[in-house]
Design a protein around this motif. Structure first.
Motif, PDB file in Angstrom:
ATOM      1  N   UNK A  68       1.235  -1.114  -0.311  1.00  0.00           N
ATOM      2  CA  UNK A  68       0.019  -0.238   0.075  1.00  0.00           C
ATOM      3  C   UNK A  68       0.906   1.080   0.031  1.00  0.00           C
ATOM      4  N   UNK A  69       1.985   1.586   1.161  1.00  0.00           N
ATOM      5  CA  UNK A  69       2.745   2.078   0.823  1.00  0.00           C
ATOM      6  C   UNK A  69       3.330   2.723  -0.999  1.00  0.00           C
ATOM      7  N   UNK A  70       4.004   1.311  -0.922  1.00  0.00           N
ATOM      8  CA  UNK A  70       4.294   1.689  -2.817  1.00  0.00           C
ATOM      9  C   UNK A  70       3.311   2.219  -3.204  1.00  0.00           C
ATOM     10  N   UNK A  71       2.129   1.487  -3.446  1.00  0.00           N
ATOM     11  CA  UNK A  71       1.224   2.728  -4.349  1.00  0.00           C
ATOM     12  C   UNK A  71       0.960   3.872  -3.657  1.00  0.00           C
ATOM     13  N   UNK A  72       0.848   4.260  -2.792  1.00  0.00           N
ATOM     14  CA  UNK A  72       0.394   5.581  -2.630  1.00  0.00           C
ATOM     15  C   UNK A  72       1.883   6.730  -2.425  1.00  0.00           C
ATOM     16  N   UNK A  73       2.950   5.918  -2.272  1.00  0.00           N
ATOM     17  CA  UNK A  73       4.360   6.477  -3.031  1.00  0.00           C
ATOM     18  C   UNK A  73       4.659   6.761  -4.480  1.00  0.00           C
ATOM     19  N   UNK A  74       4.191   5.554  -4.928  1.00  0.00           N
ATOM     20  CA  UNK A  74       4.392   5.283  -6.361  1.00  0.00           C
ATOM     21  C   UNK A  74       3.465   6.498  -6.955  1.00  0.00           C
ATOM     22  N   UNK A  75       2.321   6.343  -6.854  1.00  0.00           N
ATOM     23  CA  UNK A  75       1.444   6.768  -7.546  1.00  0.00           C
ATOM     24  C   UNK A  75       2.094   8.488  -7.824  1.00  0.00           C
TER      25      UNK A  75
END
Length: 136
Positions: A68-75
């Motif tokens: 989830x953190x990867x998704x938020x930061x990546x987005x």
């Protein structure tokens, strides 16, 4: 090992993560030494690439919170890269586009590579499973 097989990158995700971290460190070093100009878009992108690499290399990469953190930061990073890249397309449409005199520092090309890399790192983060985290 086939470069065009997704399984190759999933299997060797730790090396991809190390490459992302190294790219981030080198990009920050180049700016901090004054070789390139200060760019807030580039700063955000290189930071996101490094964070995604760190998340991918951690033993907790398969946990849903890490994903989830990867998704938020990546987005966030992908949106920044897409905005910078679109400015290049906008100047192409206006007939005012010119590549940077040093092609390796061209923001249009670098933002395209950053966007591609960020999305790839997000994808690899999402593909992590517990079986991939154990040493073979």
């Amino acid at each position: 090992m086939s470069l065009f097989q997704l399984e190759t990158y999933i299997k060797h995700s730790k090396f991809v993560a190390l490459a992302a971290i190294l790219i981030s460190i080198i990009a920050w070093s180049v700016e901090l030494t004054g070789i390139v100009y200060v760019c807030p878009y580039c700063r955000a992108q290189r930071t996101v690439i490094g964070i995604l690499g760190l998340l991918l290399i951690l033993p907790t990469a398969s946990h849903w919170i890490s994903k989830y953190i990867a998704l938020v930061i990546g987005f966030f990073g992908a949106v920044v890269a897409a905005n910078q890249h679109f400015m290049g397309w906008k100047s192409i449409s206006a007939g005012k586009f010119n590549f940077h005199e040093h092609i390796a520092m061209d923001p249009f090309l670098l933002s395209g590579f950053a966007m591609t890399g960020i999305i790839g790192l997000i994808f690899l983060n999402l593909k992590q499973t517990k079986t991939q985290q154990k040493p073979a």
